[in-house]
Design a protein around this motif. Sequence first.
Motif, PDB file in Angstrom:
ATOM      1  N   LYS A   1      -3.192   0.543  -3.463  1.00 16.55           N
ATOM      2  CA  LYS A   1      -3.069  -1.031  -3.121  1.00 16.55           C
ATOM      3  C   LYS A   1      -2.838  -1.976  -4.349  1.00 16.55           C
ATOM      4  CE  LYS A   1      -6.235   0.010   0.578  1.00 16.55           C
ATOM      5  NZ  LYS A   1      -7.423  -0.177   1.122  1.00 16.55           N
TER       6      LYS A   1
ATOM      7  N   ILE B   1       0.501   5.406   0.234  1.00 17.83           N
ATOM      8  CA  ILE B   1      -0.230   6.516   0.536  1.00 17.83           C
ATOM      9  C   ILE B   1       0.590   7.819   0.454  1.00 17.83           C
ATOM     10  CG2 ILE B   1      -1.722   7.878   2.225  1.00 17.83           C
ATOM     11  CD1 ILE B   1      -2.072   4.725   3.439  1.00 17.83           C
TER      12      ILE B   1
ATOM     13  N   GLN C   1       0.490  12.199  -1.017  1.00 12.25           N
ATOM     14  CA  GLN C   1      -0.157  13.410  -1.601  1.00 12.25           C
ATOM     15  C   GLN C   1       0.882  14.400  -2.219  1.00 12.25           C
ATOM     16  OE1 GLN C   1      -1.899  16.049   1.492  1.00 12.25           O
ATOM     17  NE2 GLN C   1      -0.621  15.072   3.142  1.00 12.25           N
TER      18      GLN C   1
ATOM     19  N   GLU D   1       0.669  -1.223   0.168  1.00 13.14           N
ATOM     20  CA  GLU D   1       0.004  -0.289  -0.054  1.00 13.14           C
ATOM     21  C   GLU D   1       0.801   1.108   0.037  1.00 13.14           C
ATOM     22  OE1 GLU D   1      -2.540   1.130   3.570  1.00 13.14           O
ATOM     23  OE2 GLU D   1      -4.072   0.783   2.196  1.00 13.14           O
TER      24      GLU D   1
ATOM     25  N   GLU E   1      -4.299  13.718  -3.543  1.00 12.44           N
ATOM     26  CA  GLU E   1      -4.136  12.818  -2.473  1.00 12.44           C
ATOM     27  C   GLU E   1      -4.296  11.484  -3.296  1.00 12.44           C
ATOM     28  OE1 GLU E   1      -7.057  13.545   0.400  1.00 12.44           O
ATOM     29  OE2 GLU E   1      -5.812  15.293   1.410  1.00 12.44           O
ATOM     30  N   TYR E   2      -3.633  10.261  -2.837  1.00 12.62           N
ATOM     31  CA  TYR E   2      -3.835   8.950  -3.591  1.00 12.62           C
ATOM     32  C   TYR E   2      -3.564   7.937  -2.454  1.00 12.62           C
ATOM     33  CZ  TYR E   2       1.436   8.902  -3.824  1.00 12.62           C
ATOM     34  OH  TYR E   2       2.573   9.275  -3.865  1.00 12.62           O
ATOM     35  N   ILE E   3      -4.106   6.855  -2.542  1.00 12.01           N
ATOM     36  CA  ILE E   3      -3.975   5.790  -1.562  1.00 12.01           C
ATOM     37  C   ILE E   3      -4.129   4.462  -2.780  1.00 12.01           C
ATOM     38  CG2 ILE E   3      -4.964   4.088  -0.259  1.00 12.01           C
ATOM     39  CD1 ILE E   3      -6.485   6.360   1.373  1.00 12.01           C
TER      40      ILE E   3
END
Length: 189
Positions: free
Chosen positions: A151, A45, A47, A43, A147-149
Amino acid sequence: ARPRHVNAQARRLNTTPAHDSPARKCNQVRGNAAAVVNYAAMEIIGQQLIPQLQQKTWNAICDPAVLQLCIPGCESMVQTSDSEFDLTMSAKVGPVSAKFKSKITLTNVDAPNSYMLLFEGQGGVAGFAKGQAEVKLLPEGDATRLEYIAKATIGGKLAQVGSRLVDGVAKKLAEQFFTAFNNHLSKPE
């Protein structure tokens, strides 16, 4: 010829797999599962503050020509429908080098605010990667907060090189992408 692990699995289970028997199919599935190389999940995460207004940032982050310029190792990116792209890129993770052919699909599109990016790529003997990334754009004065997440699951030789190395390379590629993306959007028109 049947792979050895299927025969060995059949002997351990005391079955005689015929070519079309349910036992053979079951053993093949079990045998293949035993033969599958490692999987690794990760993952990321992050920005970024993009020095452009939200609409201009949105237009760029959805433009295959801009993305091809900014994605490290990207050889081609072709839009195949309103929400789908084919991507070819080369990547090196430790001792493993591969050319990935990927399919990218945008879902849950809320222009110019957010989308979900689904991706699946095959790198031949090097392995595969698949996953999703949630991307949000938020106006912040004369700039845009992205912003990004993300997976992802990787398999094959890529997963064998170790999760720390894979995570490090993934973060480095993300940094290189955003540096190039910011530089591209900072150019005077």
